[in-house]
Motif scaffolding. Structure first.
Motif, PDB file in Angstrom:
ATOM      1  N   VAL A   1       0.847  -1.195   0.000  1.00  0.00           N
ATOM      2  CA  VAL A   1       0.000   0.000   0.000  1.00  0.00           C
ATOM      3  C   VAL A   1       0.878   1.239   0.000  1.00  0.00           C
ATOM      4  O   VAL A   1       2.055   1.193   0.378  1.00  0.00           O
ATOM      5  CB  VAL A   1      -0.952   0.012   1.214  1.00  0.00           C
ATOM      6  N   THR A   2       0.302   2.343  -0.414  1.00  0.00           N
ATOM      7  CA  THR A   2       1.045   3.594  -0.508  1.00  0.00           C
ATOM      8  C   THR A   2       0.421   4.640   0.411  1.00  0.00           C
ATOM      9  O   THR A   2      -0.793   4.878   0.361  1.00  0.00           O
ATOM     10  CB  THR A   2       1.042   4.133  -1.949  1.00  0.00           C
TER      11      THR A   2
ATOM     12  N   VAL B   1      -3.954   5.916   3.066  1.00  0.00           N
ATOM     13  CA  VAL B   1      -3.246   4.733   2.593  1.00  0.00           C
ATOM     14  C   VAL B   1      -4.141   4.056   1.566  1.00  0.00           C
ATOM     15  O   VAL B   1      -5.316   3.793   1.828  1.00  0.00           O
ATOM     16  CB  VAL B   1      -2.950   3.748   3.747  1.00  0.00           C
ATOM     17  N   ARG B   2      -3.566   3.757   0.391  1.00  0.00           N
ATOM     18  CA  ARG B   2      -4.391   3.210  -0.684  1.00  0.00           C
ATOM     19  C   ARG B   2      -3.687   2.075  -1.416  1.00  0.00           C
ATOM     20  O   ARG B   2      -2.464   2.010  -1.466  1.00  0.00           O
ATOM     21  CB  ARG B   2      -4.753   4.318  -1.694  1.00  0.00           C
ATOM     22  N   LEU B   3      -4.532   1.188  -1.996  1.00  0.00           N
ATOM     23  CA  LEU B   3      -4.045   0.190  -2.935  1.00  0.00           C
ATOM     24  C   LEU B   3      -3.740   0.872  -4.267  1.00  0.00           C
ATOM     25  O   LEU B   3      -4.151   2.018  -4.492  1.00  0.00           O
ATOM     26  CB  LEU B   3      -5.111  -0.891  -3.151  1.00  0.00           C
ATOM     27  N   PRO B   4      -3.041   0.180  -5.178  1.00  0.00           N
ATOM     28  CA  PRO B   4      -2.726   0.804  -6.476  1.00  0.00           C
ATOM     29  C   PRO B   4      -3.952   1.295  -7.247  1.00  0.00           C
ATOM     30  O   PRO B   4      -3.858   2.252  -8.007  1.00  0.00           O
ATOM     31  CB  PRO B   4      -2.011  -0.328  -7.235  1.00  0.00           C
TER      32      PRO B   4
ATOM     33  N   THR C   1      -8.213   2.239  -3.872  1.00  0.00           N
ATOM     34  CA  THR C   1      -9.034   1.806  -2.749  1.00  0.00           C
ATOM     35  C   THR C   1      -8.365   2.164  -1.421  1.00  0.00           C
ATOM     36  O   THR C   1      -7.174   1.888  -1.220  1.00  0.00           O
ATOM     37  CB  THR C   1      -9.250   0.280  -2.798  1.00  0.00           C
ATOM     38  N   LEU C   2      -9.133   2.776  -0.512  1.00  0.00           N
ATOM     39  CA  LEU C   2      -8.606   3.023   0.823  1.00  0.00           C
ATOM     40  C   LEU C   2      -8.233   1.697   1.474  1.00  0.00           C
ATOM     41  O   LEU C   2      -8.994   0.723   1.413  1.00  0.00           O
ATOM     42  CB  LEU C   2      -9.647   3.746   1.682  1.00  0.00           C
ATOM     43  N   ALA C   3      -7.067   1.654   2.080  1.00  0.00           N
ATOM     44  CA  ALA C   3      -6.532   0.414   2.642  1.00  0.00           C
ATOM     45  C   ALA C   3      -6.071   0.671   4.069  1.00  0.00           C
ATOM     46  O   ALA C   3      -4.892   0.850   4.333  1.00  0.00           O
ATOM     47  CB  ALA C   3      -5.388  -0.105   1.779  1.00  0.00           C
ATOM     48  N   GLY C   4      -7.035   0.704   4.993  1.00  0.00           N
ATOM     49  CA  GLY C   4      -6.684   1.084   6.350  1.00  0.00           C
ATOM     50  C   GLY C   4      -6.369   2.562   6.410  1.00  0.00           C
ATOM     51  O   GLY C   4      -6.744   3.335   5.526  1.00  0.00           O
ATOM     52  N   SER C   5      -5.649   2.972   7.456  1.00  0.00           N
ATOM     53  CA  SER C   5      -5.409   4.402   7.638  1.00  0.00           C
ATOM     54  C   SER C   5      -4.037   4.655   8.240  1.00  0.00           C
ATOM     55  O   SER C   5      -3.304   3.736   8.590  1.00  0.00           O
ATOM     56  CB  SER C   5      -6.482   5.006   8.554  1.00  0.00           C
ATOM     57  N   THR C   6      -3.727   5.933   8.369  1.00  0.00           N
ATOM     58  CA  THR C   6      -2.543   6.374   9.107  1.00  0.00           C
ATOM     59  C   THR C   6      -2.961   7.073  10.402  1.00  0.00           C
ATOM     60  O   THR C   6      -2.147   7.697  11.067  1.00  0.00           O
ATOM     61  CB  THR C   6      -1.701   7.358   8.270  1.00  0.00           C
ATOM     62  N   LEU C   7      -4.237   6.956  10.745  1.00  0.00           N
ATOM     63  CA  LEU C   7      -4.790   7.662  11.905  1.00  0.00           C
ATOM     64  C   LEU C   7      -4.141   7.183  13.195  1.00  0.00           C
ATOM     65  O   LEU C   7      -3.809   6.008  13.344  1.00  0.00           O
ATOM     66  CB  LEU C   7      -6.297   7.410  11.965  1.00  0.00           C
TER      67      LEU C   7
END
Length: 368
Positions: A278-279, A285-288, A291-297
């Motif tokens: 993920v980036t 944080v997103r997949l290529p 798509t939102l892929a969890g968070s940095t919260l």
């Protein structure tokens, strides 16, 4: 020792918290309104029931990651958490659970307490994976029993519409495991039936579930109409503030989680989330494919976000501490009262974290 505005189980007190052997002994002071002074806030430590990673490490990496993750989150006021797995092959899940089970027996110096596991998958709908890898399958009691023998699994996310899952919900909820509805294409009726069977919450409300429509209320409608508890990610990316307000008015004990990934507490870049890469960029944080892929919260930012959208500090604190503790049945955490664990956070008037205590240990979080 200086005075604080202490949020106790019965309201604000201006005074001092006394603790011994990791427990609160007493709170000495007088009732107050924090608006009448400029003292710091002392709140119960944050409890995060949905943590995939942090500090560049992912739960699915196993034992080498756990201390880094718990040290990362304690820097942001999380005093206890659930290690949250990703959907993966059974052998991989078993390996991670065995290592988490061992880690839960201790709390290394300078870390948050790992209370157990949130098994997020593999018992989810393959048509609503979100950022979960494609290893979803129907739950079998024998497999669940094997997992339960490895680690204290406190929460399981499950798609209730899959054949056989209603019986599993009944059985496991009767044992005190919190069964959460999530990653689901279920209908409103299937969501209501799952609640009747013993399901108790919803995983990252609004996300990865059938949405609300006025003729097909979906799983979101079932939550808003019937739930006492649900988790929500208040990073202001996963859920619009207006939708957060709807949930706050509808679900009495709505509690907040981070759904944090390895990218939490780290600079922008690429990180692991289970078997995915993920980036982290632009605060998310997103997949290529986007798509939102969890968070940095982090939980301290969750508090600030809740206050930003209009919650008073005491209610925001409840939704980060007391309600998640109540949900797990932990009456010795999530509140500051005699006999409770001495888990607390101090914040200045700008809600910047200045001190963290876990079970009576002062955390040197600034040098962690």
């Amino acid at each position: 020792m200086s005075e604080d505005n202490i949020l106790t189980a019965s309201g604000w007190v201006r005074g001092r918290l006394i603790h011994e052997h990791g427990r609160v002994v007493s709170i000495e002071g007088v009732p107050c309104d924090p608006a009448d002074n400029d003292l710091p806030y002392l709140l119960p430590g944050f409890i995060d029931l949905h943590v995939h990673g942090g500090g560049g490490k992912d739960i699915m990496e196993g034992a080498s990651a756990f201390e880094t993750i718990s040290k990362t989150h304690v820097r942001f006021g999380t005093t206890s958490l659930l290690a949250t797995t990703m959907t993966a092959p059974s052998a991989e899940i078993s390996s991670v659970l065995k290592e988490v089970g061992e880690f839960c027996k201790r709390r290394p110096k300078g870390t948050a307490r790992v209370l157990g596991v949130h098994l997020e998958g593999p018992y989810i709908n393959p048509g609503k994976l979100g950022a979960q890898p494609n290893f979803a399958h129907t739950a079998l009691m024998a497999e669940v029993e094997a997992y339960l023998a490895l680690a204290p699994i406190r929460v399981i996310t499950i798609a209730p519409e899959i054949a056989g899952h209603d019986a599993l919900i009944r059985e496991l909820s009767s044992r005190g495991i919190r069964m959460q509805i999530g990653h689901t294409l279920g209908s409103y009726e299937e969501g209501v039936a799952a609640l009747a069977a013993g399901a108790t919450s919803f995983t990252h409300l609004y996300n990865a579930m059938s949405p609300l429509h006025h003729r097909e209320p979906g799983i979101v409608g079932a939550a808003l109409a019937h739930a006492k508890y649900a988790e929500l990610i208040p990073d202001l990316l996963h859920v619009h503030p207006g939708a957060i307000r709807v949930a706050l008015r509808s679900i009495p004990c709505l509690y907040c989680v981070t759904d944090s990934t390895a990218a939490a507490g780290m600079p922008d870049g690429e990180y692991k989330l289970g078997s995915h890469t993920v980036t982290k960029c632009l605060g998310g944080v997103r997949l290529p494919d986007g798509t939102l892929a969890g968070s940095t919260l982090t939980m301290d930012q969750a508090l600030r976000n809740l206050v930003k959208i209009g919650l008073p500090i005491n209610e925001a604190s409840q939704r980060l501490s007391q309600f998640p503790a109540d949900y797990l049945g932990l009456n010795e955490r999530g509140r500051l009262a005699p006999g409770a664990w001495a888990d607390c956070v101090r914040l200045d008037r700008a809600l910047t974290l200045t001190a963290v205590m876990v079970e009576g240990e002062n955390i040197d979080f600034k040098n962690a």
